[in-house]
Write a protein that holds these residues in place. Structure first.
Motif, short mmCIF file in Angstrom:
data_model
loop_
_atom_site.label_atom_id
_atom_site.label_comp_id
_atom_site.label_asym_id
_atom_site.label_seq_id
_atom_site.Cartn_x
_atom_site.Cartn_y
_atom_site.Cartn_z
N ARG A 32 0.90 -1.24 -0.04
CA ARG A 32 -0.05 -0.02 -0.07
C ARG A 32 0.83 1.44 -0.01
O ARG A 32 2.03 1.26 0.81
CB ARG A 32 -0.92 -0.13 1.36
CG ARG A 32 -1.71 1.24 1.39
CD ARG A 32 -3.05 0.93 0.46
NE ARG A 32 -4.21 2.09 0.84
CZ ARG A 32 -4.16 3.19 0.31
NH1 ARG A 32 -3.56 3.49 -0.68
NH2 ARG A 32 -5.36 3.85 0.46
N ASN A 59 -2.75 4.71 8.13
CA ASN A 59 -3.81 4.36 7.16
C ASN A 59 -3.24 3.10 6.26
O ASN A 59 -3.97 1.95 5.72
CB ASN A 59 -4.30 5.71 6.40
CG ASN A 59 -5.16 6.29 7.13
OD1 ASN A 59 -5.68 5.93 8.04
ND2 ASN A 59 -5.12 7.52 6.55
N SER A 62 -3.27 -0.14 8.42
CA SER A 62 -4.55 -0.66 8.41
C SER A 62 -5.09 -1.12 7.16
O SER A 62 -5.65 -2.26 7.07
CB SER A 62 -5.70 0.73 8.65
OG SER A 62 -6.79 0.16 8.73
N SER A 63 -4.80 -0.43 6.00
CA SER A 63 -5.16 -1.01 4.49
C SER A 63 -4.67 -2.53 4.50
O SER A 63 -5.15 -3.51 3.77
CB SER A 63 -4.84 -0.11 3.60
OG SER A 63 -5.21 -0.57 2.38
N MET A 65 -3.83 -4.66 6.70
CA MET A 65 -4.11 -5.66 7.45
C MET A 65 -5.59 -6.11 7.00
O MET A 65 -6.26 -7.25 7.17
CB MET A 65 -4.24 -5.10 9.00
CG MET A 65 -3.01 -5.10 9.73
SD MET A 65 -2.06 -6.52 9.65
CE MET A 65 -2.93 -7.46 10.72
N VAL A 66 -6.29 -5.28 6.47
CA VAL A 66 -7.86 -5.42 5.77
C VAL A 66 -7.60 -6.10 4.51
O VAL A 66 -8.24 -7.21 4.32
CB VAL A 66 -8.53 -4.33 5.60
CG1 VAL A 66 -9.74 -4.43 4.78
CG2 VAL A 66 -8.82 -3.65 6.81
N GLN A 67 -6.69 -5.97 3.63
CA GLN A 67 -6.57 -6.38 2.31
C GLN A 67 -5.87 -7.88 2.37
O GLN A 67 -6.43 -8.70 1.69
CB GLN A 67 -5.81 -5.63 1.26
CG GLN A 67 -6.25 -4.21 1.10
CD GLN A 67 -5.22 -3.31 0.11
OE1 GLN A 67 -4.89 -3.81 -0.77
NE2 GLN A 67 -4.89 -2.27 0.45
N SER A 68 -4.84 -7.88 3.48
CA SER A 68 -4.26 -9.22 3.41
C SER A 68 -5.32 -10.28 4.00
O SER A 68 -5.09 -11.61 4.13
CB SER A 68 -2.84 -9.13 3.99
OG SER A 68 -3.25 -8.88 5.54
N GLN A 69 -6.23 -9.89 5.19
CA GLN A 69 -6.83 -10.81 6.06
C GLN A 69 -6.28 -11.67 6.77
O GLN A 69 -6.72 -12.80 7.02
CB GLN A 69 -8.08 -11.32 5.01
CG GLN A 69 -8.75 -10.56 4.19
CD GLN A 69 -10.16 -11.43 3.58
OE1 GLN A 69 -9.67 -12.30 3.09
NE2 GLN A 69 -11.15 -10.59 3.64
N SER A 71 -4.59 -12.71 10.10
CA SER A 71 -5.02 -12.66 11.58
C SER A 71 -3.79 -11.87 12.45
O SER A 71 -2.50 -12.17 12.15
CB SER A 71 -4.90 -14.17 12.24
OG SER A 71 -5.00 -14.08 13.51
N GLY A 230 -5.40 -2.25 13.41
CA GLY A 230 -5.73 -3.69 13.50
C GLY A 230 -4.56 -4.60 13.79
O GLY A 230 -4.62 -5.65 13.09
#
Length: 519
Positions: A32, A59, A62-63, A65-69, A71, A230
């Motif tokens: 990112r 950001n 955060s991005s 962690m969301v994109q990679s999914q 844990s 996250g």
């Protein structure tokens, strides 16, 4: 079945923050990039908003962690890279009193001569490894002390942008040896703040951060920021290093004779030694990677920003075409340059639009196009600009070889490495094989490798080379080399001829600018 584990590398750059998640085996998963502006209300002012950069870091993670999914429990650590030479004054509560003053800011330039002459700048350089130049926080502090004394006295700490991020994350003021060694305030031989430099700057050590190794691990992250990103509060945060030295690690330029050439917004040519070393002619810097890895090299102001200048001032048609084709305007510009033979039919460009660090160390240096004739067209100018950036890099490489010995291998990185034309141009002008690793952006990858070494997942930096793969390999083309060998001596002769005039033309430009503002 074993759980996959991951590490995040963050590179806080001059124009953007890049962050990437890697596996513990060095495989990139998600990247990112978040850009932010450089504020320049006057030509000599080059600042950034530290909170915009802080938000970009938050950001970007955060991005990821969301994109990679992935844990959060699978995250091994977070390691930082950052641009060198930034300076930020903060109050007792850690609130910024200034913007983040970048390496490109030239407001302190007129203090350089006084430091060199009245305070024996040569000796300071040989102790700190940082040339006396407006880029360095040392010179910026002298400027602030004399020209903004009230602000200077109000400041509780003087820190870099990475220190600001870490302070807000962790509540501690720490600075790694690498960022510290680029301030002009760190004695390379003692790995402590240099008493003479601090005295000239007018500060005590308590107004600077605590010195730590680049492999230092810290935690916890403040709960609100961990939640925003996250990530676990207790995840190890590796302080990391500067972008320049991590670019060497990221492209595998760690062994003697292996040279990294990087060109992003700015550029650099660097090699790694096992002990600090300086240049009798003060052309080169020497910065720490670790206590046993020292990066000797030269940085240039004028890299990719020169091609951006071409795009913004000469490339309207190409930008419009790129928009219609949903293409990159830089690819169109370099394709136009490729229609012209090596040497741009005798058009020579000195790329000093933003002053220059190595080899000139002069904020007054200015660019020039020499040899213009009626047969030259825009394609020649674009080609000459690209070649001029590389000719300048060659002067740095020549200085580096004077001090560190012959080149064994050249490894290229940075945004320019995406261009096949530029990669071949680099091989031809330097007259050496050029290898481009799979990771174009060496600093993020280098931060990941440093983090794995710090966490004990890789035994040493030398062992980190097993994580690298080669993506491009260019050999010099003999006919092109022959053409460039004719241009290089003239390029150097012109440089020697123009240098005494740079101060005069810079003063003229400033005078005419003031007249224009008052009319």
């Amino acid at each position: 079945m074993a759980t996959t584990q991951y590490i995040i590398g963050i590179d806080i750059g001059t124009t953007s923050t890049k962050a990437e998640i890697f596996t513990a085996q060095g495989e990139g998963i998600v990247q990112r990039t978040i850009a932010y502006p450089l504020y320049s209300p006057e030509p000599d002012i080059q600042e950034q908003n530290p909170d915009e950069i802080f938000d970009a870091v938050i950001n970007s993670v955060s991005s990821l962690m969301v994109q990679s999914q992935i844990s959060p429990s699978e995250l091994l650590g977070i390691c930082f890279s950052a641009a060198m030479h930034s300076l930020l004054a903060v109050d007792q509560d850690g609130k910024p009193l200034t913007q983040s003053i970048t390496w490109a800011d030239r407001r302190s330039a007129h203090w350089v001569k006084e430091i060199r002459e009245k305070h024996n700048g040569k000796e300071i350089y040989h102790r700190t490894g940082t040339p006396i130049h407006a880029m360095s926080p040392f010179v910026k502090l002298v400027w602030l002390k004399h020209e903004q004394p009230e602000l200077f006295e109000r400041a509780a700490k003087f820190i870099s942008i990475k220190e600001y991020i870490l302070y807000r994350w962790l509540g501690n003021y720490v600075v790694d040896y690498s960022i510290a060694s680029a301030t002009g305030l760190l004695n390379m031989h003692t790995l402590d703040w240099d008493a003479d430099a601090l005295a000239i700057a007018g500060i005590d050590p308590d107004r600077l951060s605590r010195l730590v190794p680049t492999t230092c691990c810290l935690s916890p992250i403040h709960a609100k920021y961990a939640e925003l990103m996250g990530v676990p509060e207790q995840v190890p945060v590796i302080v990391g290093s500067s972008d320049g030295v991590l670019a060497n690690l990221g492209v595998g330029a760690i062994s003697p004779g292996v040279v990294a050439v990087s060109v992003g917004t700015s550029g650099a040519v660097r090699t790694v030694l096992d002990q600090p070393k300086t240049d009798p002619d003060e052309r080169l810097f020497c910065y720490a990677l670790t206590e046993k890895h020292w990066v000797l090299g030269g940085a240039v102001n004028n890299g990719g920003l020169i091609l951006r200048w071409v795009r913004d001032n000469l490339g309207d048609a190409e930008v419009n075409t790129a928009h219609l084709l949903e293409a990159d305007p830089y690819n169109i510009l370099t394709a136009i340059a490729a229609t012209v033979p090596p040497g741009a039919e005798g058009l020579i460009f000195h790329p000093y639009l933003a002053g220059e660090r190595t080899p000139l160390w002069g904020s007054s240096a200015r660019g020039s196009l020499f040899g213009l004739a009626l047969h030259h067209q825009k394609a020649h100018i674009i080609r000459a600009v690209l070649e001029g950036v590389v000719f300048n890099l060659k002067t740095v490489l020549d200085a580096l070889q004077d001090q560190a010995g012959s080149v064994v291998s050249i490894r290229a990185t940075g945004g320019f490495a995406r261009s096949e034309l530029w990669r071949q141009m680099l091989a031809d002008i330097l007259n050496h094989d050029v290898v481009v690793p799979e990771s174009f952006e060496g600093s993020c990858f280098g931060a990941m490798l440093l983090g794995l070494v710090a966490l004990g997942r890789i035994p040493s930096f030398e062992d980190a080379a097993t994580f690298l793969g080669d993506h491009h390999h260019h050999q010099p083309i003999s006919a092109n080399v022959e053409s460039y060998q004719k241009v290089i001596p003239i390029y150097n002769d012109l440089l020697a001829l123009f240098q005494p005039t740079y101060g005069k033309i810079a003063a003229l430009q400033a005078s005419l600018h003031r007249l224009g503002e008052s009319s």
